[in-house]
Write an enzyme that holds these catalytic residues in place. Structure first.
Site, short mmCIF file in Angstrom:
data_model
loop_
_atom_site.label_atom_id
_atom_site.label_comp_id
_atom_site.label_asym_id
_atom_site.label_seq_id
_atom_site.Cartn_x
_atom_site.Cartn_y
_atom_site.Cartn_z
N GLU A 1 -138.58 46.02 41.43
CA GLU A 1 -139.73 45.14 41.62
C GLU A 1 -140.73 45.73 42.62
OE1 GLU A 1 -138.31 41.10 41.98
OE2 GLU A 1 -140.24 40.41 42.71
N HIS B 1 -115.10 54.67 33.62
CA HIS B 1 -114.47 54.45 32.32
C HIS B 1 -115.43 53.83 31.32
CE1 HIS B 1 -110.54 55.45 34.09
NE2 HIS B 1 -111.11 54.95 35.18
N LYS C 1 -144.24 33.62 36.25
CA LYS C 1 -144.18 32.26 36.80
C LYS C 1 -145.36 31.45 36.27
CE LYS C 1 -141.80 33.52 41.10
NZ LYS C 1 -141.74 33.43 42.55
O1 PA5 Z 1 -139.21 39.51 45.48
C1 PA5 Z 1 -139.78 38.54 45.03
O2 PA5 Z 1 -140.86 38.14 45.47
C2 PA5 Z 1 -139.17 37.72 43.90
O3 PA5 Z 1 -138.07 38.30 43.34
C3 PA5 Z 1 -138.79 36.35 44.45
O4 PA5 Z 1 -137.73 36.50 45.38
C4 PA5 Z 1 -138.37 35.38 43.33
O5 PA5 Z 1 -139.35 35.34 42.35
C5 PA5 Z 1 -138.17 33.99 43.91
O6 PA5 Z 1 -139.32 33.57 44.58
P1 PA5 Z 1 -139.29 32.43 45.65
O7 PA5 Z 1 -138.36 32.82 46.73
O8 PA5 Z 1 -140.70 32.32 46.11
O9 PA5 Z 1 -138.83 31.19 44.94
#
Ligand code: PA5
Length: 446
Positions: free
Chosen positions: A280, A301, A415
């Site tokens: 990410e 394995h 989202k």
């Molecule tokens: O790294 C990130 O920003 C995302 O993976 C968030 O952790 C994930 O979308 C959850 O978001 P939030 O903590 O705002 O609910």
């Protein structure tokens, strides 16, 4: 302290598939810029670094309250808000629910079947729910919160509100609104800290405290590795060197896949946490490295064949534990039978270490680059080191690639598409796009 063994990335060891010193020295200008971005704190999101100095008193107070009042602790969150606490729990308290109270569940999806199973198990009188969301707006987490809120209210009436602890951004988001309206217990996630870098914030630290893990030990480990990884000199800074080697393997040798393979069941979730962080943070502008979780010896394995003879696109990152904190000797049974006698009297530590070395050797002999991180023992201090080490590596790697390691435009887009599909005002375009896609889709009825 962690150690990093990187010789198997170099041409001296693996020949012309390895990196030369000239290649490494050749990107000094880039590494210097990346260092200055971190050192001069050019990004507010680097606030994750300051977490090592946080005061954990409020976290401990809330943990004490949960321990007194609850047999079950349920964390609702997704992505960075769930993967970090899970990684800590599994590394440091394996099989927690079979051995300790309160039982801990992490509901990080919106699968109705899982939710129904939790509702069946949970007794609101003796449970605490921690809702974790940095933004305070994520549909999945908010939806699960709504379900448990209504269920607890039905069972407990006005007493239900005190069962909820909301860990979120102090400044915005609909969860913060409810905290204020209902006077709920809450913990803050600093507004500049990005979800996947939040494991050492209250988002990641309440759960371990409840499981009996001292969050100060995690922070101390993180602080010490931070000091070690503050040196501007590439060869003196393990985080910079780790990222530089993998960056060069990606850009020069087209090794665009990084396998993360700890030799410990307890680090399986850490490997998934790393994969989220790497994917990410770096997957942007056509760049990035595909991370891929594995665990030793299990994946010897299942995956090793591919790594040895499949596409030449991988670097394998091993994590090895020197002392597992426990050991089991294989008893001397069936000693007269060849095969059994080889194993009789050996310790599992010896066996797992032999397996790890044999995989490393196989890869190295076949000129497949690999790198090994060792930790002396799997405890909170060293787990804290691993988190901070990989967060620093990821940040530095983002700067080498020239991408922003702290944003996630396509996670936000996903989202927003959910909001569009659900008809939220202001998200009409997303709704129309999804409807068009549904129309254009070709479907075979099987
Ligand atoms: O790294 C990130 O920003 C995302 O993976 C968030 O952790 C994930 O979308 C959850 O978001 P939030 O903590 O705002 O609910």
């Amino acid at each position: 302290m962690l150690e990093m063994h990187f010789a198997n990335m170099l041409e001296e060891v693996i020949g012309d598939k390895g990196l030369s010193l000239v290649e490494i020295e050749g990107i000094r200008d880039k590494t210097a810029i990346a260092h200055s971005q971190i050192h001069e704190r050019k990004w507010e999101e680097l606030a994750f670094i300051d977490l090592v100095n946080q005061d954990t008193a409020d976290i401990k107070t809330i943990a004490g309250y949960v321990l007194e009042s609850s047999d079950l602790f349920l964390l609702l969150g997704i992505g960075g808000s769930a993967m970090g606490p899970r990684a800590i729990l599994e590394a440091l308290q394996p099989m927690h629910n079979f051995r300790n109270k309160p039982k801990i569940f992490i509901y990080d999806n919106i699968d109705p079947q899982t939710l129904e199973a939790i509702i069946e198990i949970i007794d609101p009188h003796k449970a605490a729910v921690n809702v974790v969301s940095k933004s305070g707006n994520t549909a999945e987490t908010v939806a699960s919160f709504m379900i448990f809120w209504a269920y607890f209210k039905k069972v407990l009436g006005n007493e239900s509100a005190k069962k909820f602890i909301i860990t979120t951004n102090p400044e915005g988001g609909i969860l913060r609104q409810i905290v204020k309206e209902q006077g709920l217990l809450s913990l803050p996630i600093h507004p500049s800290i990005v979800g996947r870098y939040s494991v050492l914030s209250p988002a990641g630290l309440l759960l371990p405290e409840i499981a009996g893990i001292n969050s100060d030990d995690l922070l101390l480990g993180a602080k010490d590795i931070l000091t070690k990884c503050s040196n501007a000199e590439l060869w003196e800074n393990p985080a910079y060197l780790f990222s530089t080697l993998l960056y060069l393997m990606c850009t020069k040798e087209k090794r665009t896949v990084n396998v993360m393979m700890p030799y410990a069941d307890g680090l399986k979730s850490m490997s998934e946490w790393f994969c989220q962080l790497w994917a990410e943070s770096l997957g942007k502008l056509g760049l990035g490295i595909t991370p891929y979780p594995a665990v030793g010896t299990t994946d010897q394995h299942s995956q090793l064949q591919l790594w040895m003879e499949g596409p030449e696109d991988k670097v394998v990152i091993f994590i090895r534990i020197i002392d597992y904190g426990s050991d089991v000797r294989i008893p001397k049974v069936f000693e007269k039978t060849e095969g059994f006698n080889l194993l009789s009297g050996l310790c599992l530590n010896d066996l797992i270490s032999a397996a790890a070395k044999s995989t490393e050797l196989a890869l190295t002999n076949a000129s497949k680059p690999n790198i090994t991180i060792t930790i002396p023992v799997l405890d909170a201090y060293h787990v804290g080191q691993l988190f901070m080490f990989f967060e620093l590596c990821t940040t530095f790697m983002g700067f080498l690639f020239g991408v922003n390691p702290f944003n996630q435009p396509w996670i936000e887009a996903g989202k927003n598409n959910i909001f569009g599909l659900l008809g939220k005002p202001g998200f009409q375009k997303q709704k129309e796009d999804i409807q068009r896609m549904a129309k254009d889709n070709i479907c075979w009825k099987l």
